[in-house]
Write an enzyme that holds these catalytic residues in place. Sequence first.
Site, PDB file in Angstrom:
ATOM      1  N   ASP A   1      -9.324  -4.053  -5.779  1.00  0.00           N
ATOM      2  CA  ASP A   1      -8.586  -3.002  -5.083  1.00  0.00           C
ATOM      3  C   ASP A   1      -8.826  -1.667  -5.770  1.00  0.00           C
ATOM      4  O   ASP A   1      -8.688  -1.562  -6.993  1.00  0.00           O
ATOM      5  CB  ASP A   1      -7.091  -3.349  -5.089  1.00  0.00           C
ATOM      6  CG  ASP A   1      -6.216  -2.289  -4.442  1.00  0.00           C
ATOM      7  OD1 ASP A   1      -6.753  -1.387  -3.773  1.00  0.00           O
ATOM      8  OD2 ASP A   1      -4.983  -2.376  -4.613  1.00  0.00           O
TER       9      ASP A   1
ATOM     10  N   HIS B   1      -7.598  -4.862  -1.376  1.00  0.00           N
ATOM     11  CA  HIS B   1      -6.571  -4.026  -0.761  1.00  0.00           C
ATOM     12  C   HIS B   1      -6.442  -4.328   0.734  1.00  0.00           C
ATOM     13  O   HIS B   1      -7.426  -4.359   1.459  1.00  0.00           O
ATOM     14  CB  HIS B   1      -6.898  -2.544  -0.947  1.00  0.00           C
ATOM     15  CG  HIS B   1      -5.736  -1.653  -0.647  1.00  0.00           C
ATOM     16  ND1 HIS B   1      -4.812  -1.307  -1.609  1.00  0.00           N
ATOM     17  CD2 HIS B   1      -5.315  -1.058   0.499  1.00  0.00           C
ATOM     18  CE1 HIS B   1      -3.894  -0.532  -1.068  1.00  0.00           C
ATOM     19  NE2 HIS B   1      -4.173  -0.377   0.219  1.00  0.00           N
TER      20      HIS B   1
ATOM     21  N   SER C   1       0.840  -1.198   0.000  1.00  0.00           N
ATOM     22  CA  SER C   1       0.000   0.000   0.000  1.00  0.00           C
ATOM     23  C   SER C   1       0.877   1.252   0.000  1.00  0.00           C
ATOM     24  O   SER C   1       1.719   1.402  -0.878  1.00  0.00           O
ATOM     25  CB  SER C   1      -0.956  -0.051   1.203  1.00  0.00           C
ATOM     26  OG  SER C   1      -1.902   0.985   1.148  1.00  0.00           O
TER      27      SER C   1
END
Length: 408
Positions: free
Chosen positions: A348, A378, A194
């Site tokens: 995501d 995600h 991320s």
Amino acid sequence: MVVLALTLLVGSVAVFSLGSLLWVVGKHFWTEHIPEGITHPWRLRILSCLFHLTMTWGMIFEKLGLCYAPQFASFLHDLKPLKRDPDVVVKDLHFGTIPVKLYKPKKPSSIPRLGIIFFHGGGTIIGSLRTHNSICLRLSKECDSVVVSVGYRKSPMYKYPVMKDDCVVATTHFLESLDVYGVDPARVVTCGDSVGGTAATVTSQMLVHRPDLPRIKAQILIYPLLQLIDFGSPSYQQNRNIPLLSWDLAFYCFCCHLDVNISWKSVVKNGMHLPPDVWEKYRKWLGAENIPERFKNRGYKSIPWGPVNNDAYQEIKRSLNYTCSPLISEDSIVSQLPETCIVSCEYDLLRDHSLLYKKRLEDLGVPVTWHHMEDGFHGVLSALDYGLLSFPCASRIMDLIIQFIRKF
């Protein structure tokens, strides 16, 4: 009287907790969507509700002036006991003022080991050295490597560019001290998930200008955030309401990090924060035409240009810096980057960042290994050791990362 007071206190806490839980669960079913392609959907529902419950409590404490909401959520996340491995020595250190965790196999090595610089995710607002401890333990043990996990300062207490600066300073310190930690200077890898992937990318790009430091051998980017300019790509439209990263949460993180007024949400969502001439400058790298057609099958419509809100643009334009949006770095920088492993997830919000960066790297001759998780979402890797709330996808990602690192 004391018994009565305690009874009232306990009752109030119980009512407050139950009310918060019902609110969070109701909001989850009303606003969030779990696609059929995600395995174990109820696990994701539970994780999403738990996260939003901690943030809801945190928002209440923030209104009371006690702390920021993400600080409270991070405090609760860090209460989870740390996993330990008898084969790995873990030390808490500081590189200057920056806290780090150093992981090193207990078994002696006759040669310098591979080094991994790890940056945790969490949208710049949560995540810590503790939340990603299990990932770093496995990397150290299974790759026979020295892992440094960087505890950069987070939003909203610390705004851009503090996180970036901390990551660069910690990386530089480590690269200048590799002999102290028994690391081979020809085998150093950066890795992050991320916004940790953002940090790994930005750090690798900035080190292009540092020929005095050992060259990064490879970078591993796990569903990374790579641009804060275009919010209308196919993945933003398809995955807007899918946890663990919805559009609402992503924009909240964006505002916390860049100190942007959250009232601009609808302006940004509709693309009215960017003048057409600015978009044309970056369209060659960010345009949806660069994304394979199969990733548009779940729905995509080009957003027509509306009237530009210049006030919003003036406040948000700092995101045009490559240290915020490394996807728009110049070819002269991107072409010098090391071999890259990219992991993307179908469900995501940031999926297209990986697809666009993969294309940029390949177009400039940088070797890329790409893995796409068709059932991924995600943040899935952060649930690696959550027991009954973990996902097979997280284990697959971990295995693929380890397989890639073992090449070096």
